[in-house]
Write a protein that holds these residues in place. Structure first.
Motif, PDB file in Angstrom:
ATOM      1  N   PRO A 176      11.000   2.342  42.883  1.00  0.00           N
ATOM      2  CA  PRO A 176      10.726   2.618  44.299  1.00  0.00           C
ATOM      3  C   PRO A 176      11.924   3.261  44.989  1.00  0.00           C
ATOM      4  CG  PRO A 176      11.045   0.260  43.919  1.00  0.00           C
ATOM      5  CD  PRO A 176      10.996   0.893  42.574  1.00  0.00           C
ATOM      6  N   VAL A 177      11.660   4.299  45.765  1.00  0.00           N
ATOM      7  CA  VAL A 177      12.687   5.028  46.504  1.00  0.00           C
ATOM      8  C   VAL A 177      12.253   5.088  47.966  1.00  0.00           C
ATOM      9  CG1 VAL A 177      14.015   7.161  46.658  1.00  0.00           C
ATOM     10  CG2 VAL A 177      13.156   6.412  44.455  1.00  0.00           C
ATOM     11  N   SER A 178      13.191   4.817  48.889  1.00  0.00           N
ATOM     12  CA  SER A 178      12.877   4.793  50.323  1.00  0.00           C
ATOM     13  C   SER A 178      13.790   5.739  51.077  1.00  0.00           C
ATOM     14  CB  SER A 178      13.017   3.373  50.879  1.00  0.00           C
ATOM     15  OG  SER A 178      14.349   2.915  50.761  1.00  0.00           O
ATOM     16  N   ILE A 179      13.388   6.077  52.303  1.00  0.00           N
ATOM     17  CA  ILE A 179      14.189   6.961  53.147  1.00  0.00           C
ATOM     18  C   ILE A 179      15.481   6.272  53.585  1.00  0.00           C
ATOM     19  CG2 ILE A 179      13.149   6.247  55.316  1.00  0.00           C
ATOM     20  CD1 ILE A 179      13.969   9.855  54.329  1.00  0.00           C
ATOM     21  N   LYS A 180      15.508   4.945  53.535  1.00  0.00           N
ATOM     22  CA  LYS A 180      16.716   4.201  53.890  1.00  0.00           C
ATOM     23  C   LYS A 180      17.874   4.549  52.959  1.00  0.00           C
ATOM     24  CE  LYS A 180      18.451  -0.522  54.305  1.00  0.00           C
ATOM     25  NZ  LYS A 180      18.147  -1.969  54.089  1.00  0.00           N
ATOM     26  N   MET A 181      17.579   4.823  51.699  1.00  0.00           N
ATOM     27  CA  MET A 181      18.626   5.197  50.747  1.00  0.00           C
ATOM     28  C   MET A 181      19.282   6.510  51.144  1.00  0.00           C
ATOM     29  SD  MET A 181      16.762   4.240  47.153  1.00  0.00           S
ATOM     30  CE  MET A 181      16.139   2.584  46.836  1.00  0.00           C
ATOM     31  N   LYS A 183      19.535   7.682  54.188  1.00  0.00           N
ATOM     32  CA  LYS A 183      20.342   7.444  55.390  1.00  0.00           C
ATOM     33  C   LYS A 183      21.680   6.801  55.025  1.00  0.00           C
ATOM     34  CE  LYS A 183      16.440   6.854  58.565  1.00  0.00           C
ATOM     35  NZ  LYS A 183      15.727   5.917  59.467  1.00  0.00           N
ATOM     36  N   GLU A 184      21.642   5.799  54.148  1.00  0.00           N
ATOM     37  CA  GLU A 184      22.876   5.109  53.788  1.00  0.00           C
ATOM     38  C   GLU A 184      23.828   6.000  52.992  1.00  0.00           C
ATOM     39  OE1 GLU A 184      21.551   1.685  51.704  1.00  0.00           O
ATOM     40  OE2 GLU A 184      21.029   0.561  53.532  1.00  0.00           O
ATOM     41  N   GLN A 185      23.297   6.967  52.271  1.00  0.00           N
ATOM     42  CA  GLN A 185      24.148   7.877  51.503  1.00  0.00           C
ATOM     43  C   GLN A 185      24.596   9.092  52.304  1.00  0.00           C
ATOM     44  OE1 GLN A 185      22.266   8.785  47.728  1.00  0.00           O
ATOM     45  NE2 GLN A 185      21.551   6.679  47.488  1.00  0.00           N
ATOM     46  N   GLY A 186      24.189   9.152  53.578  1.00  0.00           N
ATOM     47  CA  GLY A 186      24.626  10.240  54.449  1.00  0.00           C
ATOM     48  C   GLY A 186      24.007  11.574  54.107  1.00  0.00           C
ATOM     49  N   LEU A 187      22.807  11.592  53.554  1.00  0.00           N
ATOM     50  CA  LEU A 187      22.149  12.842  53.189  1.00  0.00           C
ATOM     51  C   LEU A 187      21.325  13.366  54.353  1.00  0.00           C
ATOM     52  CD1 LEU A 187      20.896  11.883  49.610  1.00  0.00           C
ATOM     53  CD2 LEU A 187      22.981  13.107  50.211  1.00  0.00           C
ATOM     54  N   SER A 188      21.005  14.641  54.272  1.00  0.00           N
ATOM     55  CA  SER A 188      20.156  15.248  55.289  1.00  0.00           C
ATOM     56  C   SER A 188      18.748  14.680  55.178  1.00  0.00           C
ATOM     57  CB  SER A 188      20.119  16.768  55.104  1.00  0.00           C
ATOM     58  OG  SER A 188      19.164  17.348  55.971  1.00  0.00           O
ATOM     59  N   LEU A 189      18.142  14.383  56.318  1.00  0.00           N
ATOM     60  CA  LEU A 189      16.791  13.826  56.320  1.00  0.00           C
ATOM     61  C   LEU A 189      15.720  14.905  56.333  1.00  0.00           C
ATOM     62  CD1 LEU A 189      17.276  10.823  58.767  1.00  0.00           C
ATOM     63  CD2 LEU A 189      17.500  10.885  56.286  1.00  0.00           C
ATOM     64  N   ASN A 190      16.087  16.125  56.031  1.00  0.00           N
ATOM     65  CA  ASN A 190      15.118  17.210  55.920  1.00  0.00           C
ATOM     66  C   ASN A 190      14.268  16.980  54.668  1.00  0.00           C
ATOM     67  OD1 ASN A 190      13.688  19.557  55.898  1.00  0.00           O
ATOM     68  ND2 ASN A 190      15.461  20.919  55.912  1.00  0.00           N
ATOM     69  N   PRO A 191      12.943  16.856  54.793  1.00  0.00           N
ATOM     70  CA  PRO A 191      12.103  16.551  53.612  1.00  0.00           C
ATOM     71  C   PRO A 191      12.247  17.554  52.477  1.00  0.00           C
ATOM     72  CG  PRO A 191      10.853  16.285  55.650  1.00  0.00           C
ATOM     73  CD  PRO A 191      12.143  16.915  56.028  1.00  0.00           C
ATOM     74  N   SER A 192      12.498  18.824  52.809  1.00  0.00           N
ATOM     75  CA  SER A 192      12.602  19.835  51.751  1.00  0.00           C
ATOM     76  C   SER A 192      13.869  19.670  50.907  1.00  0.00           C
ATOM     77  CB  SER A 192      12.586  21.235  52.371  1.00  0.00           C
ATOM     78  OG  SER A 192      13.690  21.403  53.245  1.00  0.00           O
ATOM     79  N   LYS A 193      14.877  18.937  51.428  1.00  0.00           N
ATOM     80  CA  LYS A 193      16.140  18.779  50.704  1.00  0.00           C
ATOM     81  C   LYS A 193      16.223  17.474  49.913  1.00  0.00           C
ATOM     82  CE  LYS A 193      18.882  21.675  53.793  1.00  0.00           C
ATOM     83  NZ  LYS A 193      20.085  21.762  54.659  1.00  0.00           N
ATOM     84  N   ILE A 194      15.396  16.491  50.252  1.00  0.00           N
ATOM     85  CA  ILE A 194      15.465  15.206  49.546  1.00  0.00           C
ATOM     86  C   ILE A 194      14.176  14.908  48.788  1.00  0.00           C
ATOM     87  CG2 ILE A 194      17.154  14.212  51.123  1.00  0.00           C
ATOM     88  CD1 ILE A 194      14.914  12.819  52.592  1.00  0.00           C
ATOM     89  N   SER A 195      13.284  15.894  48.693  1.00  0.00           N
ATOM     90  CA  SER A 195      12.026  15.716  47.958  1.00  0.00           C
ATOM     91  C   SER A 195      12.098  16.464  46.639  1.00  0.00           C
ATOM     92  CB  SER A 195      10.840  16.214  48.786  1.00  0.00           C
ATOM     93  OG  SER A 195      10.738  15.494  49.996  1.00  0.00           O
ATOM     94  N   GLY A 196      11.423  15.908  45.637  1.00  0.00           N
ATOM     95  CA  GLY A 196      11.397  16.529  44.324  1.00  0.00           C
ATOM     96  C   GLY A 196      10.240  17.481  44.151  1.00  0.00           C
ATOM     97  N   ALA A 197       9.984  17.884  42.911  1.00  0.00           N
ATOM     98  CA  ALA A 197       8.900  18.825  42.622  1.00  0.00           C
ATOM     99  C   ALA A 197       7.533  18.220  42.911  1.00  0.00           C
ATOM    100  CB  ALA A 197       8.978  19.264  41.161  1.00  0.00           C
ATOM    101  N   CYS A 198       7.445  16.889  42.884  1.00  0.00           N
ATOM    102  CA  CYS A 198       6.164  16.217  43.135  1.00  0.00           C
ATOM    103  C   CYS A 198       5.863  16.076  44.621  1.00  0.00           C
ATOM    104  CB  CYS A 198       6.167  14.836  42.477  1.00  0.00           C
ATOM    105  SG  CYS A 198       7.479  13.749  43.066  1.00  0.00           S
ATOM    106  N   GLY A 199       6.839  16.379  45.491  1.00  0.00           N
ATOM    107  CA  GLY A 199       6.643  16.211  46.920  1.00  0.00           C
ATOM    108  C   GLY A 199       7.052  14.847  47.438  1.00  0.00           C
ATOM    109  N   ARG A 200       7.457  13.954  46.562  1.00  0.00           N
ATOM    110  CA  ARG A 200       7.947  12.643  46.959  1.00  0.00           C
ATOM    111  C   ARG A 200       9.476  12.636  46.963  1.00  0.00           C
ATOM    112  NH1 ARG A 200       3.253  12.760  47.782  1.00  0.00           N
ATOM    113  NH2 ARG A 200       1.654  11.228  47.229  1.00  0.00           N
TER     114      ARG A 200
END
Length: 361
Positions: A176-181, A183-200
């Motif tokens: 399981p992977v959440s958006i909280k991870m 945020k805590e790692q200081g990554l951009s919350l832009n879906p296109s930058k933190i989503s994989g090929a599957c869209g998740r």
């Protein structure tokens, strides 16, 4: 301790444990085992080793035999069949005009059934499709719907890092992977930058999460007030991997930003609460008290003021207290229902004399 071996039936599939029995099995060999889906041909990815009873779910199924040249040839022939079955099923899906995408076909090693994996946006009625496929292949047919993550794992692709997808290479199961991870790692919350090929969300967000959680235990939270060598200040930003903290110091005349190393704070790096205890006490005291409400209690009539005229209801009630009835008013009769017979009786009617009284008279 129990002896086990690890077997995979797909290159990127989950590893299952079996009992090697008395066979001399080494990693990289192929074996024939019995599973819940029937007899299967698999590759040994974990050699013989001993495991505790807590690591293994008993009872373990044993290995039937080490795969022979005939078994290997049969396995290759089945893979060729799966390509033909895939094309036939895809044509049938177009013929029935079903909104589903065929992903993979699995033909059982013993030929007992064929499994078709597909993806769809919702529920699909494929009963007529199953009938047509059963009439063509003359065996048991099963259709299973899978998610977009399983689709990417089966099809394979290239990730944002330029390498093959982790799920299609070495991940046996999804975590399981959440958006909280993010945020805590200081990554951009832009879906296109933190989503994989599957869209998740990308599975690699989980890789460093344990390290970030361990570092966050020693760092103050953003927005908290801490003591520094230069005085008190508010934490503006935290760089966990660099071990730096940027603090806003409030001087008498101006506000300055200064960066400190976590080692400089020593034991003073524990954050103070933003809301002091004194302020919290004042807030709790200022809260209004809850009004106590009375339940099912009739209100008492207000007493008339001295010298005021009595209302008509009070005037009528006064003669009743002395045993007098007001003129022109009849006494109201009360009726009740008997529990025994259900007969109604009026209290104003005269009661019948007892039998003993009649005899005396």
């Amino acid at each position: 301790m129990t002896k086990i071996i690890g077997v995979r039936f797909k290159s990127n599939g989950k590893m299952y444990y079996f009992d090697p029995l008395d066979f001399d099995i080494r990693r990289g060999m192929h074996v024939i085992v019995e599973t819940s889906r029937g007899v299967e041909y698999g590759e040994v990815t974990l050699g013989v080793r001993e495991a505790s009873e807590n690591e293994v779910i008993k009872p373990l199924k044993g290995v039937l035999r080490i795969a022979t040249d005939e078994d290997t040839a049969k396995h290759k022939a089945i893979k060729e069949k799966e390509r033909e079955e895939f094309s036939v099923c895809a044509a049938k899906i177009r013929e029935h005009k079903l909104e589903m995408k065929l992903i993979e076909v699995e033909h059982a090693f013993d030929g007992s059934k064929i499994l078709f994996y597909f993806t769809a946006d919702g529920r699909v009625d494929f009963r007529e499709l199953v009938k047509d496929l059963a009439s063509v292949f003359r065996t048991r047919i099963e259709l299973r719907q899978i998610g977009v993550r399983d689709e990417s794992k089966t099809m394979g692709s290239i990730g944002m890092c330029g390498r093959n997808l982790c799920c299609s290479q070495f991940l046996g199961s999804f975590v399981p992977v959440s958006i909280k991870m993010a945020k805590e790692q200081g990554l951009s919350l832009n879906p296109s930058k933190i989503s994989g090929a599957c869209g998740r969300l990308m599975c690699c967000l989980k890789y460093e999460q344990d390290t970030y959680e361990a570092l966050m235990a020693d760092f103050p939270k953003q927005g908290s007030v801490i003591d520094t060598p230069a005085g008190k200040g508010t934490v503006v930003s935290v760089a966990l991997l660099r071990g730096k903290i940027k603090v806003k110091l409030e001087d008498e005349n101006e506000t300055t930003l200064k960066e400190f190393d976590i080692s400089e704070l020593n034991g003073e790096r524990k954050a103070e609460p933003v809301l002091p205890e004194l302020v919290a006490e004042q807030i709790t005291e200022a809260e209004p008290e809850k009004k106590k409400t009375r339940r099912h209690r009739p209100r008492k009539p207000k007493k008339p003021a001295e010298g005021a005229e009595k209302p008509e209801a009070a005037a009528k009630a006064e003669p009743e207290k002395n045993g007098e009835k007001p003129a022109g008013e009849k006494k109201k009769s009360r009726r009740y229902v008997s529990r025994r017979g259900g007969r109604r009786r009026n209290n104003d009617t005269e009661q019948k004399p007892n039998k003993s009284e009649d005899k005396e008279g």
